[in-house]
Write a protein that holds these residues in place. Structure first.
Motif, short mmCIF file in Angstrom:
data_model
loop_
_atom_site.label_atom_id
_atom_site.label_comp_id
_atom_site.label_asym_id
_atom_site.label_seq_id
_atom_site.Cartn_x
_atom_site.Cartn_y
_atom_site.Cartn_z
N LEU A 117 53.14 -3.27 -23.94
CA LEU A 117 54.38 -3.91 -23.51
C LEU A 117 54.62 -3.73 -22.01
O LEU A 117 55.23 -4.59 -21.36
N ASP A 118 54.12 -2.64 -21.45
CA ASP A 118 54.26 -2.43 -20.00
C ASP A 118 53.43 -3.44 -19.20
O ASP A 118 53.69 -3.65 -18.00
N ASP A 119 52.44 -4.02 -19.85
CA ASP A 119 51.59 -5.00 -19.15
C ASP A 119 52.22 -6.39 -19.09
O ASP A 119 51.73 -7.25 -18.34
N VAL A 120 53.28 -6.63 -19.84
CA VAL A 120 53.77 -7.99 -20.01
C VAL A 120 54.24 -8.60 -18.69
O VAL A 120 53.84 -9.72 -18.33
N GLN A 121 55.10 -7.88 -17.95
CA GLN A 121 55.63 -8.48 -16.72
C GLN A 121 54.53 -8.74 -15.68
O GLN A 121 54.48 -9.85 -15.12
N PRO A 122 53.63 -7.78 -15.39
CA PRO A 122 52.57 -8.11 -14.42
C PRO A 122 51.63 -9.20 -14.91
O PRO A 122 51.11 -9.98 -14.11
N PHE A 123 51.40 -9.28 -16.22
CA PHE A 123 50.59 -10.37 -16.76
C PHE A 123 51.26 -11.71 -16.49
O PHE A 123 50.62 -12.68 -16.05
N LEU A 124 52.57 -11.78 -16.74
CA LEU A 124 53.30 -13.02 -16.49
C LEU A 124 53.29 -13.37 -15.01
O LEU A 124 53.20 -14.55 -14.64
N PHE A 125 53.39 -12.37 -14.16
CA PHE A 125 53.34 -12.64 -12.72
C PHE A 125 52.01 -13.29 -12.35
O PHE A 125 51.96 -14.29 -11.62
N ASN A 126 50.90 -12.73 -12.85
CA ASN A 126 49.59 -13.30 -12.57
C ASN A 126 49.50 -14.74 -13.06
O ASN A 126 48.91 -15.61 -12.40
N LEU A 127 50.10 -14.99 -14.21
CA LEU A 127 50.08 -16.32 -14.79
C LEU A 127 50.81 -17.32 -13.91
O LEU A 127 50.27 -18.37 -13.54
N PHE A 128 52.04 -17.00 -13.55
CA PHE A 128 52.85 -17.95 -12.79
C PHE A 128 52.46 -18.03 -11.32
O PHE A 128 52.83 -18.99 -10.64
N ALA A 129 51.71 -17.05 -10.83
CA ALA A 129 51.24 -17.12 -9.45
C ALA A 129 50.06 -18.06 -9.30
O ALA A 129 49.63 -18.36 -8.18
N ASP A 130 49.52 -18.54 -10.41
CA ASP A 130 48.40 -19.47 -10.39
C ASP A 130 48.90 -20.87 -10.03
O ASP A 130 49.73 -21.43 -10.74
N PRO A 131 48.42 -21.48 -8.96
CA PRO A 131 48.88 -22.82 -8.58
C PRO A 131 48.50 -23.90 -9.58
O PRO A 131 49.01 -25.03 -9.50
N ASP A 132 47.60 -23.60 -10.53
CA ASP A 132 47.30 -24.56 -11.58
C ASP A 132 48.28 -24.44 -12.74
O ASP A 132 48.23 -25.24 -13.68
N ILE A 133 49.16 -23.46 -12.71
CA ILE A 133 50.18 -23.30 -13.74
C ILE A 133 51.51 -23.83 -13.24
O ILE A 133 52.15 -24.67 -13.86
N ILE A 134 51.98 -23.33 -12.09
CA ILE A 134 53.14 -23.92 -11.43
C ILE A 134 52.61 -24.70 -10.24
O ILE A 134 52.15 -24.12 -9.26
N ARG A 135 52.66 -26.01 -10.35
CA ARG A 135 52.04 -26.88 -9.35
C ARG A 135 53.08 -27.28 -8.30
O ARG A 135 53.71 -28.33 -8.38
N LEU A 136 53.24 -26.42 -7.30
CA LEU A 136 54.18 -26.70 -6.22
C LEU A 136 53.58 -27.68 -5.23
O LEU A 136 52.36 -27.71 -5.03
N PRO A 137 54.40 -28.51 -4.59
CA PRO A 137 53.90 -29.38 -3.52
C PRO A 137 53.44 -28.53 -2.34
O PRO A 137 53.84 -27.37 -2.19
N ARG A 138 52.59 -29.10 -1.53
CA ARG A 138 52.02 -28.36 -0.39
C ARG A 138 53.10 -27.72 0.47
O ARG A 138 52.93 -26.63 1.01
N LEU A 139 54.20 -28.44 0.63
CA LEU A 139 55.28 -27.96 1.50
C LEU A 139 55.83 -26.62 1.06
O LEU A 139 56.29 -25.83 1.90
N PHE A 140 55.77 -26.33 -0.25
CA PHE A 140 56.42 -25.13 -0.76
C PHE A 140 55.45 -24.14 -1.38
O PHE A 140 55.85 -23.25 -2.13
N ARG A 141 54.16 -24.25 -1.09
CA ARG A 141 53.20 -23.37 -1.74
C ARG A 141 53.34 -21.91 -1.32
O ARG A 141 52.91 -21.02 -2.03
#
Length: 479
Positions: A117-141
């Motif tokens: 359970l202690d791994d959950v938050q850092p795992f989620l951070f790694n997930l959402f830090a992936d630009p293929d998961i949250i596809r921000l426009p170049r201006l806001f990368r």
């Protein structure tokens, strides 16, 4: 896909501004092997047909006339102790007698999942830090990591509840290691001795660690095998992009012959293995012929398919057609349907949605349902918690009386044997990956463009990170 966010493989609610609509190379009825020689990528089917592809400036692969679409750290302990293997081929099914001294590696790619359970938050951070998961426009990368921190912090409590309900962590690493060991044994039976590596995209063992060990072991030829039957930008594509980025910076990998199996849902071994499991579970019902087969696939945001050219939906529909065709050949004529699970955020995802379809089926009088997690080959939170608990309860509440679920393939012998065949067939296509460096005229080098990005990006960051009202609204949306 680990549902550590209860549906977060593509949590795109934080940003979905994409570039031009692009085409995509899909492979229907054949295994797609990707290899690179010079600046050319090849798609090769099982009959040896080769189509030339070009490599985009950002390291992604694309057909010559389309926009780019095709783009996973501890190492598996059990690896081959042999430094030399027999690697010449008589046909597509095995290794022949001509001996070449090589050291073969097979890299299995998967998502990864928190083991505690202690791994959950850092795992989620790694997930959402992936630009293929949250596809921000170049201006806001440059906001990618702050947003990942924000979302992962808000989502962690609910995700921990989900992991707690299945024992306190994900079983994905254990199962993937078991699959790697089984694959090694299956390859040895085909006279191919190979080092097997496991690379996870968002948790240990990370892809980068596996790649580092491959280099230390002085592998001379590598087959990359994502453990996702169907290709998507957000799964196989994201992991392949990591490999491409490493190749751009490392001369060893730039010269290493590599063959990438981008998708394999259409292989006979996979299709028949899935049909075997479905047939077995149908027999557990008192009236098997009345059971509806309910395929539930992990969803992706609609923009991935419509704007970025992701082939996932087409491959999934083709996959279902192949499986049902195999069942029909066995005299199994049950009705079936396909829906997509695990959506999250305020954007449109692939439809129909699993939860909505379950309610509709109950209202229509369907009494017996067999759930099939078709996009997964390992048990994890989306099968053990989302399907087995949430969707089962919803189905029963909606009037469905008899519920069953097909297990993930795991280490099913016919499935593992077919993966071994896929590796053997992919080896002749291996060639050096070469990527071009970005054009020096990239707009990021324009000082005025950079200052504009920083100005408007800072405003957005202030709004998202400092406005309590918007944070609350954003939190409610994501949770």
């Amino acid at each position: 896909m680990e549902r550590g966010v209860l549906g977060s493989r593509c949590a795109a609610g934080a940003g979905h501004i994409l570039g031009k609509k692009s085409g995509v190379a899909t492979s229907c009825g054949k295994t797609t092997f990707t290899s690179f020689a010079g600046s050319t990528k090849h798609e090769q089917n099982l009959h040896g047909n080769v189509k030339p592809l070009q490599l985009a400036a950002n390291g992604s692969s694309c057909l010559a006339n389309t926009s780019p679409v095709l783009k996973k750290q501890r190492i598996l302990s059990a690896r081959s102790s042999s430094a030399h293997v027999v690697t010449t081929f008589d046909d597509a099914k095995g290794v022949s007698s001509s001996v070449v001294e090589e050291k073969i590696g097979v890299l299995l790619l998967n998502l990864g999942g928190p083991e505690t359970l202690d791994d959950v938050q850092p795992f989620l951070f790694n997930l959402f830090a992936d630009p293929d998961i949250i596809r921000l426009p170049r201006l806001f990368r440059f906001l990618q990591r702050p947003l990942a921190k924000l979302i992962s912090t808000f989502r962690a409590p609910k995700s921990k509840e989900g992991y707690a309900s299945i024992g306190g962590g994900s079983p994905l690493r254990k199962i993937t290691d078991e699959q790697a060991n089984a694959l090694k044994i299956a390859l040895e039976k085909k006279n191919l001795h190979a080092n097997i590596y496991v690379g996870m995209r968002y948790w240990y063992p990370f892809t980068e660690e596996a790649i580092d060990q491959i280099k230390k072991d002085k592998i001379t030829k590598l087959v990359v095998l994502p453990l996702y039957p169907q290709y998507s930008i957000s799964t196989s594509g994201s992991s392949i992009r990591v490999l491409q980025n490493i190749v751009k910076e490392d001369s060893y990998f730039a010269g290493l012959p590599i063959s990438i199996i981008e998708s394999w849902y259409q292989r006979d071994g996979y299709v028949k293995s899935m049909a075997d499991l479905i047939e077995k579970e149908l027999s557990a019902f008192s009236n098997p012929e009345e059971v509806m087969i309910f395929f539930s696939a992990h969803g992706v945001p609609l923009t991935y398919v419509e704007d970025a050219g992701d082939p996932y939906r087409d491959q999934m529909e083709d996959c279902i057609t192949l499986i049902m065709g195999e069942l029909k050949s066995r005299g199994i004529l049950n009705s079936h349907t396909l829906a997509y699970q695990s959506r999250v955020g305020p954007v449109q995802w692939l439809k129909p949605y699993t939860d909505e379809v379950l309610v509709e089926l109950g209202q229509k009088g369907v009494k017996s349902l067999l759930a099939v997690p078709v996009s997964f080959v390992s048990e994890h939170i989306e099968t053990l918690e989302e399907i087995d608990m949430e969707y089962k309860d919803l189905a029963l509440e909606s009037g469905i009386e008899n519920w069953g679920r097909v297990p993930a393939l795991g280490c099913t012998s016919s499935f593992i044997s077919d993966l071994a065949d896929a590796v053997v067939e992919a080896l002749p296509a291996a060639s050096a990956l070469v990527t071009r460096k970005p054009d020096d005229t990239d707009s990021d080098l324009d000082p005025m463009h950079y200052l504009t990005k920083m100005f408007f990006g800072s405003i957005l960051a202030f709004i998202l990170l400092l406005s309590p009202r918007l944070i609350s609204a954003f939190r409610n949306t994501m949770l």
